[in-house]
Write a protein that holds these residues in place. Structure first.
Motif, PDB file in Angstrom:
ATOM      1  N   THR A  10       0.864  -1.175   0.000  1.00 25.06           N
ATOM      2  CA  THR A  10       0.000   0.000   0.000  1.00 25.06           C
ATOM      3  C   THR A  10       0.904   1.230   0.000  1.00 25.06           C
ATOM      4  O   THR A  10       2.117   1.126   0.242  1.00 25.06           O
ATOM      5  N   PRO A  11       0.355   2.407  -0.254  1.00 28.33           N
ATOM      6  CA  PRO A  11       1.166   3.631  -0.195  1.00 28.33           C
ATOM      7  C   PRO A  11       1.761   3.911   1.175  1.00 28.33           C
ATOM      8  O   PRO A  11       2.561   4.837   1.325  1.00 28.33           O
ATOM      9  N   ASP A  12       1.378   3.126   2.201  1.00 28.10           N
ATOM     10  CA  ASP A  12       1.954   3.307   3.536  1.00 28.10           C
ATOM     11  C   ASP A  12       3.306   2.609   3.677  1.00 28.10           C
ATOM     12  O   ASP A  12       4.009   2.839   4.664  1.00 28.10           O
ATOM     13  N   VAL A  13       3.645   1.722   2.735  1.00 27.71           N
ATOM     14  CA  VAL A  13       4.873   0.937   2.879  1.00 27.71           C
ATOM     15  C   VAL A  13       5.802   1.152   1.697  1.00 27.71           C
ATOM     16  O   VAL A  13       5.373   1.500   0.594  1.00 27.71           O
ATOM     17  N   LEU A  14       7.085   0.933   1.946  1.00 25.37           N
ATOM     18  CA  LEU A  14       8.082   0.966   0.887  1.00 25.37           C
ATOM     19  C   LEU A  14       7.873  -0.238  -0.019  1.00 25.37           C
ATOM     20  O   LEU A  14       7.600  -1.344   0.443  1.00 25.37           O
TER      21      LEU A  14
END
Length: 325
Positions: free
Chosen positions: A85-89
């Motif tokens: 997700t855009p929360d993780v690298l």
């Protein structure tokens, strides 16, 4: 629209990108649930109206700079398909060497003490790709007896990131491996309870290590990865330190790790080709022994490891300092 026409559309719309054909193939494999061989030998296969609409949407998002992995929501790493997700690298192939090095150390620890399960911490765990791959490969390769699978702690500052790691673990790991894991939300080790003699035999980490100025430049290309997962110049209070070398987090992590490693425990870090030597110097200055540098598959410096001293004194960490020691 046929598969061949879809590829042609991608070449047209993504002409300014670095890999339009590869991007198109990833989207088509994901939408059609087919492999690359199918795409090659079924060029005239028609996409359904829904599939064509989905493909056009993917191309439009990619043209705006959104990474392929964030569009599909998945990324392959070490042979496993991880949710991202855009929360993780986004997991990178270069990081797979971190898993291999950890597996080698786990096997070495088991040989030294074959009756004891190894305790591992995946610090700054992100999507969980490193820790999950370590557990999966340890079990798949029969590196150690299944009943002695490593105990794995996933630690990250972000609760949403840890939830992604939890979902990946539930989807990818065996029930035996799942019984060996725990999740801790913490700013490095600050919220983690220590135990006398240390908690972990191995701490493995792919922490943020890119200098602040370079992070800002990288994010200008529209990659949309979280700055928190890239910039290594963030201090303990969450603000940008004045160091500018990308090593602020690694300095704090390594200093704190000494208190959480058992005697002769091992810290393994990814630090990138431009910061690996400086990260090794940091470990040396902090008193780690047998420090080593490791190359990735392209021959670039990628990982650094060090062994904790048998006798650890009181922590001497200097927050937001640009100097070790």
């Amino acid at each position: 629209m046929t598969i061949q026409q879809a590829k042609a559309l991608a070449l047209e719309k993504l002409a300014s990108g670095s890999s339009p054909l590869l991007d198109a193939e990833v989207f088509l494999k994901w939408i059609l649930k087919r492999d690359k061989t199918f795409l090659l030998f079924h060029r005239d296969e028609l996409l359904s109206p829904a599939q064509e609409q989905q493909f056009r949407s993917c191309i439009a998002k990619r043209a705006e700079g959104l990474p392929v992995a964030y569009i599909t929501g998945t990324k392959e790493f070490f042979g496993l398909e991880f949710k991202v997700t855009p929360d993780v690298l986004i997991p990178k192939p270069d990081t797979e060497i971190l898993v291999e090095n950890a597996l080698n150390f786990i096997e070495g620890k088991f040989r030294a003490n074959p009756c004891k399960a190894v305790s591992v911490c995946d610090m700054c765990s992100g999507s969980g790709c490193v820790g999950i791959s370590i557990l999966n490969e340890t079990e798949r390769r029969n590196i150690i007896p299944k009943e002695l699978l490593p105990r794995m702690t996933f630690a990250d500052i972000s609760g949403r990131t840890l939830e992604t790691a939890r979902q990946n673990a539930n989807h990818l790991l065996s029930s035996r491996a799942l019984s060996r894991i725990s999740f801790v939300q913490t700013n490095l080790f600050e919220s983690m309870e220590n135990t006398r003699g240390g908690r972990f035999d191995i701490i493995v980490s792919n922490p943020p290590y890119i200098p602040y100025a370079e992070t800002k430049e990288l994010l200008k290309d529209g990659r949309n990865e979280p700055e928190l997962a890239l910039c290594g110049d963030i201090g303990a209070d969450g603000t940008v330190s004045g160091c500018g070398d990308g090593l602020e987090i690694i300095r704090r992590l390594a200093s704190q790790a000494q208190q959480f490693l058992r005697p002769q425990g091992i810290l393994i870090l990814e630090a990138g080709e431009y910061n690996a030597q400086k990260a090794k110097d940091t470990l040396d200055a902090l008193g780690f022994t047998d420090t080593k540098l490791f190359l990735d598959l392209e021959g670039q410096l990628r990982n650094v490891s060090g062994t904790a001293c048998a006798h650890k004194g009181k922590r001497t960490e200097k927050r937001d300092s640009c100097h070790t020691g």
